[in-house]
Design a protein around this motif. Structure first.
Motif: not given
Length: 242
Positions: A29-36
């Protein structure tokens, strides 16, 4: 720390070292999310699951696109990234890793975002107020071939078919789907898994899998979301039946 692990995965990809190792049999799984904070929340939601390995994460489009090279099984993806739309990641996945599932994880619930994301090939669409347990459940469901979709996002699909009622015949030039293929696609559009649809239609899972491949081939698509979008646009199906 998981965040540092994500940075390590990105570094490996940049150096051309290939995908990072993961437990045998675990879904990548990869996760792309700008909110840390939300990215850490999503990582923590998946970290303890023995059947899932988070092999990379990113906070922007520029860092997210290279993660496609890690050959993930699923991408948990935000749409509103600081340097562009997450839809570009979906397009890259569909071009380079067509078997990868895409689960959109977003605050956007407007009609244009929902329909545009499905058209781009997303397999599921959930909102960021989803609990950690449900994030894990939705990831597993997406990997199993189901289509998790928030109630509000589903409402936009219903509004689409209500605004543009399905005619007795499909649009001129629309691909031909058999009655059983249309019936199956309507069930899938409502969120049923292939196994559930097989049970309702009194078919074997093998037969349902053949129908799905036929639908994808006729509609020239590679995901359930794309198939649903194209079928609704061509007035091949409707999902507001009782």
């Amino acid at each position: 720390m998981m965040m540092a692990q994500g940075e390590e995965h990105r570094a490996r990809a940049d150096e051309g070292c290939g995908p990072a190792p993961d437990p045998a049999g675990a879904a990548r799984v990869i996760i792309v999310e700008d909110d840390e904070r939300l990215r850490a929340y999503a990582i923590d939601a998946l970290a303890a699951a023995p059947d899932i390995a988070v092999v990379g994460d990113a906070g922007c489009l520029a860092d997210g696109l290279p993660l496609v090279d890690l050959m993930p099984d699923l991408a948990l993806l935000d749409l509103g990234l600081p340097d562009g739309s997450g839809i570009r990641v979906i397009e890259a996945i569909r071009a380079h890793v067509p078997g990868c599932k895409v689960l959109v994880f977003t605050v956007f619930e407007d009609r244009a975002s929902v329909l545009g994301t499905l058209k781009a090939g997303a397999d599921g669409y959930i909102l960021k107020d989803t609990t950690a347990d449900m994030v894990l459940a939705h990831v597993r469901a997406t990997l199993a071939g189901e289509t998790p979709i928030s109630a509000r996002a589903a409402g936009h699909l219903l509004s689409l078919v209500r605004d543009e009622p399905v005619a007795e015949t499909s649009e001129p030039g629309a691909p031909h789907l058999s009655p059983r293929e249309r019936e199956l696609l309507e069930y899938l559009a409502r969120g049923l898994s292939r196994k559930e649809a097989a049970r309702v239609m009194n078919l074997s899972p093998y037969t349902v899998a053949e129908y799905v491949q036929g639908i994808y081939r006729k509609l020239h698509v590679r995901s359930r979301g794309e198939a649903v979008f194209e079928a609704i646009q061509a007035k091949l199906i409707r999902i507001d039946r009782e």
